[in-house]
Scaffold this motif. Structure first.
Motif, PDB file in Angstrom:
ATOM      1  N   LEU B 124       0.828  -1.207   0.000  1.00 54.27           N
ATOM      2  CA  LEU B 124       0.000   0.000   0.000  1.00 54.27           C
ATOM      3  C   LEU B 124       0.865   1.260   0.000  1.00 54.27           C
ATOM      4  O   LEU B 124       0.655   2.178  -0.805  1.00 54.27           O
ATOM      5  CB  LEU B 124      -0.915   0.004   1.236  1.00 54.27           C
ATOM      6  N   VAL B 125       1.843   1.291   0.904  1.00 57.32           N
ATOM      7  CA  VAL B 125       2.684   2.477   1.003  1.00 57.32           C
ATOM      8  C   VAL B 125       3.474   2.671  -0.278  1.00 57.32           C
ATOM      9  O   VAL B 125       3.597   3.792  -0.793  1.00 57.32           O
ATOM     10  CB  VAL B 125       3.618   2.375   2.223  1.00 57.32           C
ATOM     11  N   LYS B 126       3.976   1.580  -0.810  1.00 60.42           N
ATOM     12  CA  LYS B 126       4.754   1.678  -2.043  1.00 60.42           C
ATOM     13  C   LYS B 126       3.893   2.246  -3.174  1.00 60.42           C
ATOM     14  O   LYS B 126       4.327   3.109  -3.941  1.00 60.42           O
ATOM     15  CB  LYS B 126       5.282   0.291  -2.415  1.00 60.42           C
ATOM     16  N   ALA B 127       2.663   1.765  -3.249  1.00 59.27           N
ATOM     17  CA  ALA B 127       1.769   2.262  -4.296  1.00 59.27           C
ATOM     18  C   ALA B 127       1.461   3.738  -4.086  1.00 59.27           C
ATOM     19  O   ALA B 127       1.434   4.530  -5.037  1.00 59.27           O
ATOM     20  CB  ALA B 127       0.479   1.444  -4.306  1.00 59.27           C
ATOM     21  N   ALA B 128       1.246   4.115  -2.812  1.00 58.33           N
ATOM     22  CA  ALA B 128       0.904   5.509  -2.540  1.00 58.33           C
ATOM     23  C   ALA B 128       2.051   6.447  -2.909  1.00 58.33           C
ATOM     24  O   ALA B 128       1.834   7.612  -3.240  1.00 58.33           O
ATOM     25  CB  ALA B 128       0.541   5.675  -1.062  1.00 58.33           C
ATOM     26  N   LEU B 129       3.278   5.930  -2.860  1.00 57.89           N
ATOM     27  CA  LEU B 129       4.437   6.771  -3.178  1.00 57.89           C
ATOM     28  C   LEU B 129       4.811   6.702  -4.656  1.00 57.89           C
ATOM     29  O   LEU B 129       5.816   7.308  -5.068  1.00 57.89           O
ATOM     30  CB  LEU B 129       5.642   6.350  -2.326  1.00 57.89           C
ATOM     31  N   SER B 130       4.032   5.967  -5.444  1.00 59.66           N
ATOM     32  CA  SER B 130       4.428   5.750  -6.839  1.00 59.66           C
ATOM     33  C   SER B 130       4.507   7.056  -7.612  1.00 59.66           C
ATOM     34  O   SER B 130       5.280   7.185  -8.554  1.00 59.66           O
ATOM     35  CB  SER B 130       3.451   4.791  -7.520  1.00 59.66           C
ATOM     36  N   ALA B 131       3.707   8.049  -7.212  1.00 61.03           N
ATOM     37  CA  ALA B 131       3.705   9.327  -7.935  1.00 61.03           C
ATOM     38  C   ALA B 131       5.044  10.049  -7.830  1.00 61.03           C
ATOM     39  O   ALA B 131       5.304  10.985  -8.593  1.00 61.03           O
ATOM     40  CB  ALA B 131       2.582  10.222  -7.428  1.00 61.03           C
ATOM     41  N   TYR B 132       5.901   9.636  -6.876  1.00 56.52           N
ATOM     42  CA  TYR B 132       7.202  10.273  -6.777  1.00 56.52           C
ATOM     43  C   TYR B 132       8.149   9.798  -7.875  1.00 56.52           C
ATOM     44  O   TYR B 132       9.265  10.285  -7.999  1.00 56.52           O
ATOM     45  CB  TYR B 132       7.836  10.011  -5.401  1.00 56.52           C
ATOM     46  N   GLY B 133       7.711   8.798  -8.624  1.00 57.02           N
ATOM     47  CA  GLY B 133       8.505   8.346  -9.751  1.00 57.02           C
ATOM     48  C   GLY B 133       9.748   7.574  -9.376  1.00 57.02           C
ATOM     49  O   GLY B 133      10.752   7.620 -10.084  1.00 57.02           O
ATOM     50  N   LEU B 134       9.680   6.843  -8.262  1.00 54.07           N
ATOM     51  CA  LEU B 134      10.835   6.046  -7.848  1.00 54.07           C
ATOM     52  C   LEU B 134      10.665   4.612  -8.337  1.00 54.07           C
ATOM     53  O   LEU B 134       9.550   4.129  -8.507  1.00 54.07           O
ATOM     54  CB  LEU B 134      10.969   6.048  -6.331  1.00 54.07           C
TER      55      LEU B 134
END
Lengths: 194, 194
Positions: B124-134
């Motif tokens: 979940l956290v990884k998906a939520a941070l996906s917009a950072y383009g990492l």
DNA sequence: ACCCATAGCTAATCAGAGTAGCTTTTGGGC
DNA sequence: GCCCAAAAGCTACTCTGATTAGCTATGGGT
């Protein structure tokens, strides 16, 4: 029957080693007694209770941690001091997981040595961050941010909470760089010296 | 003699409430039995052992925490998602300190529900941070950094480790802003899209 | 050589976890 | 409505660890 030659300091030191080996929760008077080569009730000649012993171990850990951070920052300031403290912090916590956990989760009792050590540690970190040019509540925010960051990472690491095999050293380095940048950014908001 | 009408789920729920009130270390079968209105041995009709119960409480905490974070990020991404998750994380931990601590310091045993909940939370956290383009290890570093930051602050706060009366809410907000900036900075190194 | 402060001991108490085995409620099938 | 097996709860017991009481022996100072 030869004597074991214990005293309060030796008992606390043995307790700290036991906590490092068996975990903070694994620290018991029964285990400590056998490690010291005496029967359990004999420990009460040197300590008041299990809770009192935990406070002593906590104070010992705080003193050692403060000493490690202090020697890590001599001659450094600002970013270099922050990185040096971060390395020393993690190194101490990984080398002494039991006493490290004691520094956080010991009973919040009334132990003068523990309180004093906590204050000294706070002052040290605050002084080391002085080069960032923060003052008042901003400085306190910075100390809290740094402490939370380092503690969070190290606590998770010592609890084996990082499931993936990805390089943990690298994750730590990047986190420390990130908090360094963040605190430096706060400073520029405080002192528009350009 | 009327029955208490317990079952495994109710026992775990009561254990979680007891842990929230008495602390994770204060969770005992003796206290749980009296809270449930039964004698201690009766609990063994619903649980296998104290350690097994702790694993159940840990899994419950992870599920609840994942649910809270999930509903906090619906319709958000990037920085907004990060701030929403940070608020939900701290809110949950302060409202349920016992089960929150269980999510970290439960015995690392073999409990399928616990493991699965931990994996889901990570995803979940990884998906939520996906917009950072990492991507790759950078994404993992970001998840670890965020988790360490939030956990460190909240763990210290729930352990009453912030001695000063300075506004804790503000310190948290600035820390979250800092980690947001830091992760965003990593992204620009990865994707020089300008 | 003596003495007393104390390190260490045994024995006992108390609380909490866990086990064995018995009793009783309760819900489903008849 | 009656019967019965499964499960829920109980008492009694064991075991381990913390703590207290009170005895004994050591060993440094005189």
């Amino acid at each position: 029957m030869p004597r074991a030659g214990l005293n309060a300091a030796k008992v606390v030191e043995q307790a700290a080693e036991l906590a490092d080996e068996a975990g903070w929760d694994g620290l018991s008077l029964a285990g400590l007694a056998s490690r010291c080569g005496v029967r359990l009730p004999s420990l009460y000649k040197h300590i008041a209770s299990l809770d009192a012993l935990r406070l002593e171990v906590s104070a010992l850990g705080l003193r050692e941690l403060t000493a490690a951070l202090t020697s890590s920052v001599v001659g450094k300031s600002g970013s270099a001091a922050l990185h040096a403290m971060a390395d020393a912090y993690r190194t101490y916590a990984l080398a002494h997981p039991g006493r490290y956990q004691a520094t956080v989760s010991a009973p919040t009792g009334e132990h003068p040595g523990q309180d004093q050590a906590a204050v000294e540690l706070f002052q040290l970190v605050k002084a080391a961050l002085s080069a960032y040019g923060l003052s008042g509540d901003d400085a306190i925010d910075a100390v809290r941010a740094l402490r939370a960051t380092l503690h969070g990472f190290v606590h998770l690491e010592t609890n084996h909470a990082f499931g993936l095999p990805t390089d943990v050293d690298r994750s730590y380095r990047r986190l420390v760089e990130g908090i360094d940048t963040a605190i430096a950014g706060w400073a520029s908001n405080e002192q528009p010296s350009n």
